[in-house]
Motif scaffolding. Sequence first.
Motif, PDB file in Angstrom:
ATOM      1  N   VAL A 162      17.773  77.290  94.967  1.00 54.78           N
ATOM      2  CA  VAL A 162      18.763  78.334  94.687  1.00 54.78           C
ATOM      3  C   VAL A 162      18.253  79.258  93.589  1.00 54.78           C
ATOM      4  CG1 VAL A 162      20.732  76.935  95.409  1.00 54.78           C
ATOM      5  CG2 VAL A 162      19.948  76.833  93.037  1.00 54.78           C
ATOM      6  N   LEU A 163      18.750  80.483  93.594  1.00 57.96           N
ATOM      7  CA  LEU A 163      18.379  81.441  92.545  1.00 57.96           C
ATOM      8  C   LEU A 163      19.198  81.224  91.285  1.00 57.96           C
ATOM      9  CD1 LEU A 163      18.063  84.692  94.702  1.00 57.96           C
ATOM     10  CD2 LEU A 163      16.212  83.237  93.842  1.00 57.96           C
ATOM     11  N   ILE A 164      20.463  80.846  91.461  1.00 52.80           N
ATOM     12  CA  ILE A 164      21.342  80.547  90.335  1.00 52.80           C
ATOM     13  C   ILE A 164      22.084  79.252  90.664  1.00 52.80           C
ATOM     14  CG2 ILE A 164      21.652  82.945  89.615  1.00 52.80           C
ATOM     15  CD1 ILE A 164      24.321  82.956  91.100  1.00 52.80           C
ATOM     16  N   TRP A 165      22.591  78.586  89.639  1.00 53.77           N
ATOM     17  CA  TRP A 165      23.338  77.361  89.879  1.00 53.77           C
ATOM     18  C   TRP A 165      24.657  77.667  90.570  1.00 53.77           C
ATOM     19  CZ3 TRP A 165      19.963  73.909  89.798  1.00 53.77           C
ATOM     20  CH2 TRP A 165      19.009  73.794  88.802  1.00 53.77           C
ATOM     21  N   SER A 166      25.245  76.649  91.160  1.00 52.86           N
ATOM     22  CA  SER A 166      26.447  76.792  91.981  1.00 52.86           C
ATOM     23  C   SER A 166      27.534  77.601  91.272  1.00 52.86           C
ATOM     24  CB  SER A 166      26.997  75.409  92.339  1.00 52.86           C
ATOM     25  OG  SER A 166      28.259  75.507  92.964  1.00 52.86           O
ATOM     26  N   ILE A 167      28.109  78.562  91.986  1.00 56.22           N
ATOM     27  CA  ILE A 167      29.207  79.368  91.439  1.00 56.22           C
ATOM     28  C   ILE A 167      30.524  79.047  92.153  1.00 56.22           C
ATOM     29  CG2 ILE A 167      27.743  81.257  90.665  1.00 56.22           C
ATOM     30  CD1 ILE A 167      28.545  82.795  93.185  1.00 56.22           C
TER      31      ILE A 167
END
Length: 660
Positions: free
Chosen positions: A272-277
Amino acid sequence: MAAEFSQAVELGLKLSRRIYYGKDEPAVVSVPPRQAAMTAETESNFLPTAPMVYAEINEPEIVDNPDVPSYQPYVHGRCDPPALIPLHMQGVSMEVDCYLDTAFVTVRGAWRVHCVSASRSCFCRIAVPMGEQGSVLGVEVESPSKSYTIQLISLEDASDAAKVAISKDGCLIKGQIYTVKVPQVCGRTVLSIKVRWSQKLLYQDGQFCLNVPFTFPSYVNPVVKSFGKSEKISVNVNSGAGSVVFFQSTCHPLKRIGEEATKTRFSCEREVLIWSIDDLIFSYNVSSSETVGGMLLQSPSLHDYDEREMFCFYLYPGKRMSNKVFRKEVVFLVDISGSMQGTTLENVKTALLAALLKLNTADTFNVVAFNGSSLPFSLSLEPATKETIEKASEWIEMNFVAEGGTNISDPLNQAIDMFSKAGDSLPIIFLITDGAVEDEKDICDAMRGHLMKGDLATPRICTFGIGSYCNHYFLQMLAQIGRGYYDAAFDLGSINSRMERLVSHATSVILADIKIDALKDLNSLEIHPVHIPDLSSGCPLLISGRYHGSFPDSVEVCGTLEDGSNFELNVKVQNAKDIPIDKVFARRQINALTAHAWFSGSKQLEEKACQLLFLIKVINFCVFKICGHDLTALNKDSAVYMKSLRITNRLFSSPTSTRS
């Protein structure tokens, strides 16, 4: 406490602007994603919505990049209370095991102290938001120099200062966010943390629904753009009743990877590019549209304090019966004493009006407002027609004025006298209060006498507590005696949703007066809850207990349907080899034992509650139920009782794990 925590994080984010990252300088810090309903609450803006770790900053001068010092000007003064800077997360994985109506969640992650100079140290605070009825089961912390673990200890042992770390006891925020400190962590350190907790699965429209807090704010993403992020989530389901026939996951693309008997496995692993939103929201249904049940048996473990065998019985409502609910006679008893003033009473009014609108036209109802005296909407039960509900709404707006003291006994007796006792409808009392009274044990004794018959015409009592001031042991005990439901809201924002759900479950009964024939042939039987509740279309029925003796290969379950006809179901008895009954029902049994210990004053029951706490290691239960209350705000009996349990929890360091 929630507002103070949120303010400390907000201050921490402002302090973190001192940190210089060079060419990897991050964008402006933003507030974590929030649902629209939550953004109106200022105190919730910076509360954690996923497992998080914060650096506690007392001295602003220590805030700096441990890798690239910025040599910023000296900052005078101290932060009191300390500011909280969210640490960057370097990895995370989650595993969820679902058994019956309970989920056991394990989250592993790594957080780096990126905001403190390499030559300085600070305390770090772990925050664990949990889902419905969450109970922390363990926290383990690994650093390059030491490891830590949470343990339950008696207060007598807590005096061993050499063994107990400097950190303070854990605490709960808004009843669902557990926090605990890790002492003296140096800048640049990477903390590897494992957190375990249990939470209840909600049941809606014939499906079990899992909602695990897993929404990470943008400011926990590492600044280094080339840092790889791998996110792994696995969910294992064992319903006990059959294989999963339908499942749905929003936001996280879980795939079915295996199936064996009643067990089904799902998994999702991706870069993933960013952690879970987004939170992990996962729902599934089991078996067919028919009502299904089962009896599971388990032998005690070697370390169990009780040598008796364990059993659990479950009954899932089928879709075919979901619309065949009992006709109801409902009386709402609403506390309007002075302590209910303001938002509390306004939220209760909103939830009450919503509940009235959901009654069927064949139902009858009444509303009684009480403080030191009681004021009924009507002298008798009224039909739940549109016109009557409109009149009741106007009456509520006019008469719900918070003032005076609290008298619970008189309105309870008044409500019981209102019911017809004809047996052709289900009488239900809802008691809604934020207070405590001196005659609570007398009330329980009196209600036990009123409800001794235990048939269809016997009133069910459901209780709803608001805040930590009221005696929740009393409310739980009263609901157990009345074969009803108990729930509580420990923050104002959850009053509406929790109260509406309580009323919905209690007024959707499809099977009453349930009996299990095999139980009467067992020896030394202990069952929780003591009186078997009714089966609601919106809530599975689960009971558990201990016994000596033996079960037959199958048991007969009987009850009464809404049309007065008999219901019979032959339930298979089998060993629960893959379902940890002791852990699934631990919280419920502790709740029942503590309520009964409060009511009876039994030292034996107090000891059993303590033994079960130590056996299952339900960490936050003792913090919240025993250590977390302001005891001076409770009535004398409750305060003395909670003090007598004398349990706390601490963060222990392991001397054997110290590395050179």
